[in-house]
Design a protein around this motif. Structure first.
Motif, PDB file in Angstrom:
ATOM      1  N   TYR A  33      20.142  84.826   3.227  1.00  0.00           N
ATOM      2  CA  TYR A  33      21.985  84.864   4.203  1.00  0.00           C
ATOM      3  C   TYR A  33      21.194  85.404   5.614  1.00  0.00           C
ATOM      4  O   TYR A  33      21.903  84.525   6.679  1.00  0.00           O
ATOM      5  CB  TYR A  33      23.176  85.651   2.976  1.00  0.00           C
ATOM      6  CG  TYR A  33      24.231  86.180   4.022  1.00  0.00           C
ATOM      7  CD1 TYR A  33      24.601  84.582   4.116  1.00  0.00           C
ATOM      8  CD2 TYR A  33      24.356  86.832   5.192  1.00  0.00           C
ATOM      9  CE1 TYR A  33      25.834  84.849   4.843  1.00  0.00           C
ATOM     10  CE2 TYR A  33      25.508  87.279   5.629  1.00  0.00           C
ATOM     11  CZ  TYR A  33      26.034  86.432   5.743  1.00  0.00           C
ATOM     12  OH  TYR A  33      27.474  85.843   6.296  1.00  0.00           O
ATOM     13  N   PHE A  36      19.769  82.760   7.438  1.00  0.00           N
ATOM     14  CA  PHE A  36      19.813  81.551   8.068  1.00  0.00           C
ATOM     15  C   PHE A  36      21.248  81.638   8.450  1.00  0.00           C
ATOM     16  O   PHE A  36      22.005  80.754   8.810  1.00  0.00           O
ATOM     17  CB  PHE A  36      19.847  80.710   7.184  1.00  0.00           C
ATOM     18  CG  PHE A  36      19.192  79.906   6.866  1.00  0.00           C
ATOM     19  CD1 PHE A  36      18.120  78.895   6.901  1.00  0.00           C
ATOM     20  CD2 PHE A  36      18.279  80.904   5.981  1.00  0.00           C
ATOM     21  CE1 PHE A  36      16.360  78.427   6.523  1.00  0.00           C
ATOM     22  CE2 PHE A  36      16.920  80.452   4.905  1.00  0.00           C
ATOM     23  CZ  PHE A  36      15.658  79.852   5.186  1.00  0.00           C
ATOM     24  N   THR A  37      21.494  82.976   9.454  1.00  0.00           N
ATOM     25  CA  THR A  37      22.936  83.128   9.991  1.00  0.00           C
ATOM     26  C   THR A  37      22.782  83.747  11.060  1.00  0.00           C
ATOM     27  O   THR A  37      21.796  84.177  11.788  1.00  0.00           O
ATOM     28  CB  THR A  37      23.757  84.201   8.993  1.00  0.00           C
ATOM     29  OG1 THR A  37      23.416  85.143   8.584  1.00  0.00           O
ATOM     30  CG2 THR A  37      24.327  82.942   7.629  1.00  0.00           C
ATOM     31  N   ASP A  42      27.464  82.300  11.397  1.00  0.00           N
ATOM     32  CA  ASP A  42      27.263  80.532  11.432  1.00  0.00           C
ATOM     33  C   ASP A  42      26.014  80.683  11.027  1.00  0.00           C
ATOM     34  O   ASP A  42      24.986  81.425  11.516  1.00  0.00           O
ATOM     35  CB  ASP A  42      28.020  80.513  12.443  1.00  0.00           C
ATOM     36  CG  ASP A  42      29.211  80.485  13.204  1.00  0.00           C
ATOM     37  OD1 ASP A  42      30.184  80.905  12.192  1.00  0.00           O
ATOM     38  OD2 ASP A  42      29.797  81.592  14.115  1.00  0.00           O
ATOM     39  N   PHE A  43      26.078  79.569  10.404  1.00  0.00           N
ATOM     40  CA  PHE A  43      24.819  79.190   9.372  1.00  0.00           C
ATOM     41  C   PHE A  43      23.707  78.589  11.233  1.00  0.00           C
ATOM     42  O   PHE A  43      24.367  77.907  12.206  1.00  0.00           O
ATOM     43  CB  PHE A  43      24.705  77.857   9.034  1.00  0.00           C
ATOM     44  CG  PHE A  43      23.606  77.010   8.773  1.00  0.00           C
ATOM     45  CD1 PHE A  43      22.746  77.083   7.447  1.00  0.00           C
ATOM     46  CD2 PHE A  43      22.690  76.194   9.702  1.00  0.00           C
ATOM     47  CE1 PHE A  43      21.274  76.685   7.334  1.00  0.00           C
ATOM     48  CE2 PHE A  43      21.517  75.350   9.809  1.00  0.00           C
ATOM     49  CZ  PHE A  43      20.632  75.320   8.019  1.00  0.00           C
ATOM     50  N   THR A  44      22.565  79.042  11.933  1.00  0.00           N
ATOM     51  CA  THR A  44      21.308  78.463  12.249  1.00  0.00           C
ATOM     52  C   THR A  44      20.330  78.705  11.787  1.00  0.00           C
ATOM     53  O   THR A  44      19.728  79.076  11.015  1.00  0.00           O
ATOM     54  CB  THR A  44      21.607  79.836  13.632  1.00  0.00           C
ATOM     55  OG1 THR A  44      21.082  79.607  13.999  1.00  0.00           O
ATOM     56  CG2 THR A  44      21.565  80.892  12.855  1.00  0.00           C
TER      57      THR A  44
END
Length: 277
Positions: A33, A36-37, A42-44
Motif C-alpha cells: 500500500y 504505490f501511494t 493517492d496512487f503513484t
C-alpha cells in the motif's frame, strides 16, 4: 467421523493461520500500500521508479557486489570445511558443528560491536600486531571490514547445508568409484559435488539474501561510509519518515531477491537436485 477429523485439523491449523496473517500477510499488504501511494494517499508509481535514481542504483550495485563477494568467500571457506567435518571421527562431528553454530546463539549486534572493537585502529588486533612488531592493519570503515563482518556472521549458514548434504552421501558409492579406478578429482567433480549441489544452492540463498539486504553491519563496520540499499531504506523509514519511498524500494528489493531465488532454485532443479524452496 471423517468430518470431525477434518474439523480438528482445521482447528489445529488455526493458530498458524492467525500467525501467518498477522505477521506476514498484513505487513506485506501494508508495504505494498505505501509503495504505490504518496503522502496524500493517492496512487503513484514514483516510489517504484525511484530505484532508477542515480544514488539508489549505485547503492543497489554496491549491495549486490558486496553480497556476491561475501557469498563467494563463504562458499570457498565452507566447502573444504564441510569436507573436513565429514571425514572427522563420528564421535567428534557433533561437537565441531556445535562450535561453528555457537556464535549464532549470541546477540547479533553484540557480535558485530565486538568486531568493531577488534578491528578499530587502536583495537585488539593492531595491539597484537604492534606487540609482534608487524605492520598494523586499518580496515575499519572500509568495504573490506563490511565483507569481513558479513562473512563472519553468515558463514554458518553456508557450512551447515553443505555439510548436511555431504553427510548424506553413501560411502559405498565413493568406494565403488575408487574400486573402478576413479581418481580423487574425478570422484569430486562427478560424484561429490553434484550430490552436494542442492546444499550449495541452499547455502548461497541463505547467505546472499541477508547480505544483500543488510544495513547494520555496514553502519557499524563501515562507519556509515558504505551506503548500501538497506541503509537507504532504513534512513527513509527511521530518519526521513518517508515510508512511501522506503516501502517502494523495499518492494523492488524483495522482487529482486525472489527473482534471484527462483533462478537459483530452477538451476538446482535442472541439475537433478531437490528444490530449495
Amino acid at each position: 467421523m471423517a468430518k470431525l477429523r477434518g474439523f480438528r485439523r482445521q482447528l489445529l491449523a488455526g493458530p498458524y493461520a492467525v500467525w501467518i496473517t498477522g505477521f506476514i500477510l498484513l505487513p506485506l499488504l501494508l508495504i505494498i500500500y505505501y509503495a504505490f501511494t504518496n503522502s496524500s494517499g493517492d496512487f503513484t508509481m514514483a516510489n517504484i521508479i525511484s530505484i532508477f535514481h542515480k544514488v539508489h542504483l549505485k547503492a543497489l550495485w554496491i549491495s549486490i557486489k558486496i553480497a556476491l563477494e561475501c557469498t563467494v568467500i563463504c562458499l570457498l571457506l565452507s566447502y573444504p570445511l564441510a569436507m573436513i567435518l565429514n571425514k572427522i571421527n563420528i564421535k567428534h562431528q557433533n561437537f565441531i558443528v556445535f562450535i561453528f553454530i555457537l556464535p549464532m546463539w549470541m546477540n547479533f549486534l553484540l557480535r558485530i560491536l565486538a568486531w568493531q572493537m577488534i578491528l578499530s585502529n587502536n583495537g585488539i588486533m593492531n595491539a597484537i600486531l604492534e606487540f609482534l612488531h608487524l605492520p598494523q592493519i586499518y580496515i575499519l570503515n572500509t568495504p573490506a571490514a563490511v565483507i569481513f563482518g558479513m562473512v563472519y556472521d553468515y558463514l554458518p549458514y553456508m557450512i551447515l547445508p553443505i555439510y548436511n548434504s555431504m553427510a548424506r552421501i553413501r560411502k559405498d558409492i565413493i568406494e565403488a568409484a575408487q574400486d573402478l579406478g576413479a581418481k580423487n578429482y574425478v570422484i569430486f567433480f562427478k560424484i561429490i559435488f553434484p550430490l552436494t549441489l542442492t546444499g550449495v544452492m541452499s547455502g548461497i540463498i541463505m547467505v546472499f539474501v541477508p547480505a544483500l539486504t543488510s544495513f547494520v553491519i555496514s553502519n557499524l563496520l563501515g562507519g556509515g561510509k558504505i551506503l548500501l540499499i538497506g541503509n537507504i531504506i532504513e534512513n527513509d523509514f527511521m530518519q526521513f519518515f518517508n515510508w512511501n519511498l522506503g516501502a517502494g524500494l523495499s518492494l523492488v528489493l524483495m522482487i529482486f531477491v525472489i527473482a534471484s531465488m527462483a533462478i537459483m532454485n530452477k538451476h538446482s532443479g535442472d541439475t537433478g537436485g531437490t528444490a530449495v524452496w
